[in-house]
Design a protein around this motif. Sequence first.
Motif, PDB file in Angstrom:
ATOM      1  N   PHE A  58      -4.885 -19.516   5.899  1.00  0.00           N
ATOM      2  CA  PHE A  58      -3.855 -19.799   6.901  1.00  0.00           C
ATOM      3  C   PHE A  58      -2.595 -20.434   6.308  1.00  0.00           C
ATOM      4  CE2 PHE A  58      -7.891 -19.499   9.067  1.00  0.00           C
ATOM      5  CZ  PHE A  58      -7.598 -18.691  10.149  1.00  0.00           C
ATOM      6  N   ASP A  59      -2.409 -20.245   5.003  1.00  0.00           N
ATOM      7  CA  ASP A  59      -1.174 -20.692   4.353  1.00  0.00           C
ATOM      8  C   ASP A  59      -0.203 -19.513   4.340  1.00  0.00           C
ATOM      9  OD1 ASP A  59       0.878 -21.667   2.839  1.00  0.00           O
ATOM     10  OD2 ASP A  59      -0.306 -21.996   1.012  1.00  0.00           O
ATOM     11  N   PHE A  60       0.718 -19.481   5.290  1.00  0.00           N
ATOM     12  CA  PHE A  60       1.628 -18.352   5.429  1.00  0.00           C
ATOM     13  C   PHE A  60       3.059 -18.701   5.040  1.00  0.00           C
ATOM     14  CE2 PHE A  60       0.706 -20.342   9.530  1.00  0.00           C
ATOM     15  CZ  PHE A  60       1.959 -20.839   9.874  1.00  0.00           C
ATOM     16  N   ARG A  61       3.217 -19.674   4.156  1.00  0.00           N
ATOM     17  CA  ARG A  61       4.564 -20.055   3.716  1.00  0.00           C
ATOM     18  C   ARG A  61       5.051 -19.092   2.638  1.00  0.00           C
ATOM     19  NH1 ARG A  61       2.977 -26.032   2.132  1.00  0.00           N
ATOM     20  NH2 ARG A  61       1.174 -24.798   1.469  1.00  0.00           N
ATOM     21  N   PHE A  62       6.278 -18.600   2.806  1.00  0.00           N
ATOM     22  CA  PHE A  62       6.883 -17.661   1.862  1.00  0.00           C
ATOM     23  C   PHE A  62       8.251 -18.174   1.429  1.00  0.00           C
ATOM     24  CE2 PHE A  62       3.984 -14.887   4.204  1.00  0.00           C
ATOM     25  CZ  PHE A  62       3.455 -14.095   3.199  1.00  0.00           C
ATOM     26  N   SER A  63       8.626 -17.850   0.199  1.00  0.00           N
ATOM     27  CA  SER A  63      10.007 -18.077  -0.216  1.00  0.00           C
ATOM     28  C   SER A  63      10.874 -17.025   0.473  1.00  0.00           C
ATOM     29  CB  SER A  63      10.139 -17.958  -1.737  1.00  0.00           C
ATOM     30  OG  SER A  63       9.922 -16.612  -2.151  1.00  0.00           O
ATOM     31  N   VAL A  64      12.173 -17.251   0.477  1.00  0.00           N
ATOM     32  CA  VAL A  64      13.084 -16.293   1.110  1.00  0.00           C
ATOM     33  C   VAL A  64      12.959 -14.917   0.451  1.00  0.00           C
ATOM     34  CG1 VAL A  64      15.502 -15.727   1.566  1.00  0.00           C
ATOM     35  CG2 VAL A  64      14.705 -18.087   1.822  1.00  0.00           C
ATOM     36  N   LEU A  65      12.899 -14.890  -0.884  1.00  0.00           N
ATOM     37  CA  LEU A  65      12.770 -13.618  -1.604  1.00  0.00           C
ATOM     38  C   LEU A  65      11.480 -12.912  -1.233  1.00  0.00           C
ATOM     39  CD1 LEU A  65      13.576 -11.548  -3.768  1.00  0.00           C
ATOM     40  CD2 LEU A  65      12.460 -13.019  -5.472  1.00  0.00           C
ATOM     41  N   ASP A  66      10.373 -13.645  -1.235  1.00  0.00           N
ATOM     42  CA  ASP A  66       9.080 -13.031  -0.942  1.00  0.00           C
ATOM     43  C   ASP A  66       9.023 -12.461   0.473  1.00  0.00           C
ATOM     44  OD1 ASP A  66       8.291 -13.656  -3.469  1.00  0.00           O
ATOM     45  OD2 ASP A  66       6.915 -15.263  -2.904  1.00  0.00           O
ATOM     46  N   PHE A  67       9.580 -13.191   1.441  1.00  0.00           N
ATOM     47  CA  PHE A  67       9.556 -12.676   2.814  1.00  0.00           C
ATOM     48  C   PHE A  67      10.476 -11.463   2.960  1.00  0.00           C
ATOM     49  CE2 PHE A  67      10.799 -12.485   7.301  1.00  0.00           C
ATOM     50  CZ  PHE A  67       9.532 -12.411   7.874  1.00  0.00           C
ATOM     51  N   THR A  68      11.598 -11.460   2.228  1.00  0.00           N
ATOM     52  CA  THR A  68      12.502 -10.311   2.264  1.00  0.00           C
ATOM     53  C   THR A  68      11.803  -9.065   1.728  1.00  0.00           C
ATOM     54  OG1 THR A  68      14.419 -11.756   1.948  1.00  0.00           O
ATOM     55  CG2 THR A  68      14.735  -9.411   1.488  1.00  0.00           C
ATOM     56  N   ILE A  69      11.027  -9.245   0.650  1.00  0.00           N
ATOM     57  CA  ILE A  69      10.261  -8.125   0.090  1.00  0.00           C
ATOM     58  C   ILE A  69       9.249  -7.622   1.118  1.00  0.00           C
ATOM     59  CG2 ILE A  69       8.586  -7.440  -1.671  1.00  0.00           C
ATOM     60  CD1 ILE A  69       9.953  -9.453  -3.551  1.00  0.00           C
ATOM     61  N   CYS A  70       8.542  -8.561   1.782  1.00  0.00           N
ATOM     62  CA  CYS A  70       7.566  -8.176   2.814  1.00  0.00           C
ATOM     63  C   CYS A  70       8.226  -7.399   3.943  1.00  0.00           C
ATOM     64  CB  CYS A  70       6.887  -9.429   3.377  1.00  0.00           C
ATOM     65  SG  CYS A  70       5.683 -10.204   2.293  1.00  0.00           S
ATOM     66  N   LEU A  71       9.413  -7.858   4.352  1.00  0.00           N
ATOM     67  CA  LEU A  71      10.121  -7.225   5.459  1.00  0.00           C
ATOM     68  C   LEU A  71      10.533  -5.795   5.102  1.00  0.00           C
ATOM     69  CD1 LEU A  71      11.176  -7.755   8.319  1.00  0.00           C
ATOM     70  CD2 LEU A  71      13.311  -8.545   7.305  1.00  0.00           C
ATOM     71  N   PHE A  72      11.095  -5.622   3.892  1.00  0.00           N
ATOM     72  CA  PHE A  72      11.529  -4.295   3.473  1.00  0.00           C
ATOM     73  C   PHE A  72      10.346  -3.384   3.192  1.00  0.00           C
ATOM     74  CE2 PHE A  72      12.758  -1.419  -0.090  1.00  0.00           C
ATOM     75  CZ  PHE A  72      13.627  -0.614   0.619  1.00  0.00           C
ATOM     76  N   TRP A  73       9.335  -3.928   2.510  1.00  0.00           N
ATOM     77  CA  TRP A  73       8.161  -3.153   2.129  1.00  0.00           C
ATOM     78  C   TRP A  73       7.325  -2.769   3.344  1.00  0.00           C
ATOM     79  CZ3 TRP A  73       3.498  -5.561  -0.936  1.00  0.00           C
ATOM     80  CH2 TRP A  73       2.642  -4.535  -1.361  1.00  0.00           C
ATOM     81  N   GLY A  74       6.921  -3.783   4.120  1.00  0.00           N
ATOM     82  CA  GLY A  74       6.049  -3.511   5.262  1.00  0.00           C
ATOM     83  C   GLY A  74       6.774  -2.926   6.450  1.00  0.00           C
ATOM     84  N   GLY A  75       7.962  -3.468   6.747  1.00  0.00           N
ATOM     85  CA  GLY A  75       8.666  -3.058   7.950  1.00  0.00           C
ATOM     86  C   GLY A  75       9.393  -1.741   7.837  1.00  0.00           C
ATOM     87  N   VAL A  76       9.835  -1.389   6.626  1.00  0.00           N
ATOM     88  CA  VAL A  76      10.605  -0.153   6.445  1.00  0.00           C
ATOM     89  C   VAL A  76       9.791   0.911   5.709  1.00  0.00           C
ATOM     90  CG1 VAL A  76      12.692   0.869   5.480  1.00  0.00           C
ATOM     91  CG2 VAL A  76      12.776  -1.446   6.439  1.00  0.00           C
ATOM     92  N   ILE A  77       9.408   0.623   4.471  1.00  0.00           N
ATOM     93  CA  ILE A  77       8.747   1.636   3.640  1.00  0.00           C
ATOM     94  C   ILE A  77       7.383   2.028   4.198  1.00  0.00           C
ATOM     95  CG2 ILE A  77       7.781   2.140   1.369  1.00  0.00           C
ATOM     96  CD1 ILE A  77       9.944   0.416   0.142  1.00  0.00           C
ATOM     97  N   VAL A  78       6.500   1.045   4.407  1.00  0.00           N
ATOM     98  CA  VAL A  78       5.132   1.355   4.843  1.00  0.00           C
ATOM     99  C   VAL A  78       5.119   1.974   6.237  1.00  0.00           C
ATOM    100  CG1 VAL A  78       2.834   0.407   5.283  1.00  0.00           C
ATOM    101  CG2 VAL A  78       4.204  -0.482   3.386  1.00  0.00           C
ATOM    102  N   THR A  79       5.989   1.484   7.125  1.00  0.00           N
ATOM    103  CA  THR A  79       6.064   2.078   8.466  1.00  0.00           C
ATOM    104  C   THR A  79       6.470   3.542   8.403  1.00  0.00           C
ATOM    105  OG1 THR A  79       6.658  -0.064   9.440  1.00  0.00           O
ATOM    106  CG2 THR A  79       7.156   1.910  10.733  1.00  0.00           C
ATOM    107  N   THR A  80       7.484   3.840   7.599  1.00  0.00           N
ATOM    108  CA  THR A  80       7.926   5.233   7.435  1.00  0.00           C
ATOM    109  C   THR A  80       6.821   6.092   6.846  1.00  0.00           C
ATOM    110  OG1 THR A  80      10.206   4.485   7.068  1.00  0.00           O
ATOM    111  CG2 THR A  80       9.658   6.730   6.374  1.00  0.00           C
TER     112      THR A  80
END
Length: 286
Positions: free
Chosen positions: A200-222
């Motif tokens: 339950f440790d969901f703390r991310f750096s700004v860079l890491d969350f940006t990667i998650c957003l682009f990777w999961g939200g854009v690439i993986v969804t497509t």
Amino acid sequence: MSTGFAKRFAVPIIALSALLVSVNGLMIRSFETATDWQIVFGRNLCFFPVMLIVLRLSHRGNLIDLFRQMGWIGLAAGFCLGLANTTVILAMTHTTVANALFTLSACPLITAVLARIFLGEIISRTTLVAIAIAMIGISIMVADGLGSGSPIGNFIALSCAIFFSLFVICLRYGKERNMLPASVIGGLVGMVIGLIGAKFDFRFSVLDFTICLFWGGVIVTTVHFLFVVGSRYVSSAEIMLLTLIEFTLGPVWVWWVYGEKPTSIALMGGLLVLAAVTGRSILLMT
């Protein structure tokens, strides 16, 4: 839409999805401080809601009805996908990207056997030849590189290959239904597993969350949208043959950007795999 036309249309769609998802290893190596379990959670955290929005926009009907019409096979597909999306990340964080993806390249063989057993799908002679050539290339890569990887990472990668093959079998079994909701279930399952694994440790750096957003939200969804739609018109064995694009190109991106270099022998095997995939894809589209 005729079956022949739909199949020619579906082949490049699945090939494109495999090309896009080949950046998995590159994304994983780009994280700053996130642990493997946090990466599992973060990617699915961004994938799950975006995929749900895509489902809502592409199908104006009741979302509950969309999930209900899949039946048990859709639920099974979702759980298999959630496990596959989890183990692929764990595999690449416990061994090299090349070793993980080369092990995952066993997917076509596993899928072909499972499709023959559970779906009764006949594998065409041309596809068998292409798989045989691809397996020779994979054998070259595995023999050259597998010994240097972590046994745990390689075992996790093999588990991922089984889960992903089962996901494809479920998609093909439910091909007459709308199976896109299974991807949403897979994202939810992966998110829960990742959150528990990360304690339950969901703390991310700004860079890491940006990667998650682009990777999961854009690439993986497509990728999942294209893959699920295309899978309705292409046999299980041929689907997995096309996904070899991901397993072959994935190590190349990591090599170019981070210097995680496959050996020349491994690259030779990779080129052989690509040749088999390209040749069979051209025949499928003619």
